[in-house]
Design an enzyme around this catalytic site. Structure first.
Site, PDB file in Angstrom:
ATOM      1  N   PRO A  40       0.796  -1.240   0.000  1.00 20.21           N
ATOM      2  CA  PRO A  40       0.000   0.000   0.000  1.00 20.21           C
ATOM      3  C   PRO A  40       0.826   1.285   0.000  1.00 20.21           C
ATOM      4  O   PRO A  40       0.311   2.335  -0.361  1.00 20.21           O
ATOM      5  CB  PRO A  40      -0.819  -0.114   1.292  1.00 20.21           C
ATOM      6  CG  PRO A  40      -0.071  -1.068   2.159  1.00 20.21           C
ATOM      7  CD  PRO A  40       0.563  -2.048   1.225  1.00 20.21           C
ATOM      8  N   GLU A  65       9.988 -10.076   3.976  1.00 16.76           N
ATOM      9  CA  GLU A  65       9.368  -9.293   2.903  1.00 16.76           C
ATOM     10  C   GLU A  65      10.399  -8.990   1.796  1.00 16.76           C
ATOM     11  O   GLU A  65      10.057  -8.988   0.618  1.00 16.76           O
ATOM     12  CB  GLU A  65       8.802  -7.986   3.472  1.00 16.76           C
ATOM     13  CG  GLU A  65       8.040  -7.168   2.455  1.00 16.76           C
ATOM     14  CD  GLU A  65       7.361  -5.946   3.076  1.00 16.76           C
ATOM     15  OE1 GLU A  65       6.198  -6.049   3.481  1.00 16.76           O
ATOM     16  OE2 GLU A  65       8.039  -4.889   3.180  1.00 16.76           O
TER      17      GLU A  65
HETATM   18  C1  UD2 Z   1       5.685  -5.266   7.478  1.00 17.86           C
HETATM   19  C2  UD2 Z   1       4.820  -6.205   6.665  1.00 17.86           C
HETATM   20  C3  UD2 Z   1       4.785  -7.542   7.407  1.00 17.86           C
HETATM   21  C4  UD2 Z   1       6.185  -8.135   7.508  1.00 17.86           C
HETATM   22  C5  UD2 Z   1       7.102  -7.121   8.189  1.00 17.86           C
HETATM   23  C6  UD2 Z   1       8.546  -7.588   8.009  1.00 17.86           C
HETATM   24  C7  UD2 Z   1       3.002  -5.201   5.349  1.00 17.86           C
HETATM   25  C8  UD2 Z   1       1.806  -4.306   5.372  1.00 17.86           C
HETATM   26  N1  UD2 Z   1       3.525  -5.551   6.544  1.00 17.86           N
HETATM   27  O1  UD2 Z   1       4.824  -5.035   8.602  1.00 17.86           O
HETATM   28  O2  UD2 Z   1       3.977  -8.477   6.740  1.00 17.86           O
HETATM   29  O3  UD2 Z   1       6.659  -8.460   6.225  1.00 17.86           O
HETATM   30  O4  UD2 Z   1       6.987  -5.800   7.631  1.00 17.86           O
HETATM   31  O5  UD2 Z   1       9.428  -6.872   8.713  1.00 17.86           O
HETATM   32  O6  UD2 Z   1       3.432  -5.640   4.304  1.00 17.86           O
HETATM   33  N2  UD2 Z   1       3.903 -10.786  14.779  1.00 17.86           N
HETATM   34  C9  UD2 Z   1       3.462 -11.336  15.971  1.00 17.86           C
HETATM   35  N3  UD2 Z   1       3.988 -10.874  17.152  1.00 17.86           N
HETATM   36  C10 UD2 Z   1       4.917  -9.884  17.191  1.00 17.86           C
HETATM   37  C11 UD2 Z   1       5.353  -9.325  15.981  1.00 17.86           C
HETATM   38  C12 UD2 Z   1       4.827  -9.793  14.788  1.00 17.86           C
HETATM   39  O7  UD2 Z   1       2.616 -12.230  15.995  1.00 17.86           O
HETATM   40  O8  UD2 Z   1       5.332  -9.505  18.311  1.00 17.86           O
HETATM   41  C13 UD2 Z   1       3.350 -11.330  13.510  1.00 17.86           C
HETATM   42  C14 UD2 Z   1       1.924 -10.852  13.249  1.00 17.86           C
HETATM   43  O9  UD2 Z   1       1.247 -11.836  12.520  1.00 17.86           O
HETATM   44  C15 UD2 Z   1       2.142  -9.615  12.395  1.00 17.86           C
HETATM   45  C16 UD2 Z   1       3.332 -10.067  11.547  1.00 17.86           C
HETATM   46  O10 UD2 Z   1       4.145 -10.872  12.412  1.00 17.86           O
HETATM   47  O11 UD2 Z   1       0.969  -9.311  11.656  1.00 17.86           O
HETATM   48  C17 UD2 Z   1       4.179  -8.947  10.934  1.00 17.86           C
HETATM   49  O12 UD2 Z   1       4.656  -8.081  11.938  1.00 17.86           O
HETATM   50  P1  UD2 Z   1       4.262  -6.546  11.954  1.00 17.86           P
HETATM   51  O13 UD2 Z   1       2.845  -6.388  11.534  1.00 17.86           O
HETATM   52  O14 UD2 Z   1       4.668  -5.931  13.231  1.00 17.86           O
HETATM   53  O15 UD2 Z   1       5.195  -5.997  10.805  1.00 17.86           O
HETATM   54  P2  UD2 Z   1       5.078  -4.558  10.059  1.00 17.86           P
HETATM   55  O16 UD2 Z   1       3.874  -3.824  10.537  1.00 17.86           O
HETATM   56  O17 UD2 Z   1       6.387  -3.840  10.101  1.00 17.86           O
END
Ligand code: UD2
Length: 341
Positions: free
Chosen positions: A222, A291
């Protein structure tokens, strides 16, 4: 004369020795191959040939060969569709795919404080995600006891799988590749037709259905759908296997949602897991973990269908011109508060 005879005998002997060496070498190679083959897990996939049968008498809006969305691209340079609102007919596509008696497996991970997102994720999925299809959710968590009770519809189920807690959010995120790879090998291969892996800090707000099905599915991130490729946050260090040099790349894909058939997603997760391990052994972690590896994989193995950022939007209250509907979006979170590090 005698010299010629001796030369001939030596030549014949040399020929025999040479053929012997070649023969033995061949046998050894064959043995190696057998040993390698024994080491390979032979998976059998559930897939049958997908025919797009339409029901006789089904009524729907006439498709046009001339008129379509003009504000967005709906096909990639390798002829894969890009799915946006207005590029498919939900009635028609549901009618085609419902005849196939499909099972759609979906994995989601909630470790540490991310268990707070499970309820909204599952409840909203019940409203919008593959409604009317057989859907099996696999929830990986370190706290099965805190998984809330969610009423699942007919043909929909949830399996909770306990995993060990991890101290770094990066490890939690990256580890999904290996967990999904093993789940496909040990559980899904001959049971499901398609699998998706989705972030849990999200909610469904609109239809996500059969228009998203295909061999290998990537979702356009996005934050980068309107960026130049050199602005993409690809891994730029050549030491990492996720490296993509400046001047290369198609789209920037979200790590938060990908999917496809079991065989294709197995290949994707296996390759990414192997590359993450090799990087770790070389003391390098790609800038956006799995990713980054996913983006490298999709550069070399083009997705057969792309989903627009409607399928992984920034948040329900965020807008952008081409987004006519938000189907699936991140929910607000305080990174410092929810992450373990
Ligand atoms: C980005 C990506 C994510 C992942 C990450 C890699 C998008 C919109 N988001 O999101 O998919 O590739 O970067 O660095 O593309 N999780 C847990 N517990 C935790 C931390 C993470 O269960 O303490 C799981 C959970 O399913 C979460 C996923 O890992 O949805 C990805 O973590 P995030 O959402 O914190 O990552 P984000 O927002 O940086």
């Amino acid at each position: 004369m005698l010299f010629r005879q001796i030369f001939f005998i030596i030549l014949v002997l040399f020929g025999m020795v040479l053929s012997g060496v070649i023969y033995l070498n061949n046998i050894q190679n064959r043995c190696n191959q057998q040993v390698i083959e024994q080491g390979v897990i032979k998976l059998t996939w559930k897939q049958e040939t997908v025919e797009l049968h339409s029901s006789p008498g089904l009524l729907y809006k006439q498709p046009s060969a001339l008129v379509g969305r003009t504000d967005v691209a709906s096909v990639t340079p390798w002829s894969a569709p890009i799915i946006w609102e207005g590029t498919f007919d939900a009635t028609l596509i549901d009618s085609i795919y419902k005849q196939q008696n499909l099972t759609i497996a979906t994995t989601v991970f909630a470790l540490g404080k991310y268990t707070r997102f499970i309820k909204d994720f599952l409840e909203s999925a019940e409203q919008h995600y593959f409604v009317g299809f057989r859907v099996h959710f696999y929830l990986f968590t370190d706290q099965p006891e805190s998984v809330p009770e969610v009423k699942m519809g007919e043909n929909r189920s949830l399996t909770v799988l306990k995993v060990q807690s991890l101290n770094r959010w990066q490890d939690i995120s990256m580890n999904r590749m290996e967990k999904l790879e093993k789940l496909i090998e040990n559980e899904l291969a001959d049971k499901a037709d398609y699998v998706f892996c989705l972030d849990v800090d999200t909610m469904f707000y609109g239809r996500w259905g059969a228009e998203s099905l295909g061999r290998l599915i990537g979702v356009i991130h996005p934050w980068f759908f309107d960026s130049q490729r050199d602005q993409f946050t690809y891994e730029r260090r050549p030491e990492s296997l996720a490296y993509i040099p400046a001047g290369e790349g198609d789209y920037y894909y979200a790590g938060a949602a990908f999917g496809g058939t079991l065989e294709d997603v197995h290949n994707l997760t296996k390759t990414c897991r192997e590359h993450l391990n090799i990087d770790a052994a070389n003391s390098i972690e790609a800038v956006w973990q799995e990713e980054s590896h996913l983006n490298k994989y999709f550069l070399l193995n083009k997705p057969s269908k792309l989903l627009s950022p409607e399928y992984m939007w920034r948040g329900i209250s965020e807008g952008a011109a081409p987004i006519k509907i938000v189907r699936f979006a991140n929910v607000p979170k305080n990174y410092a508060e929810v992450r373990p590090n």
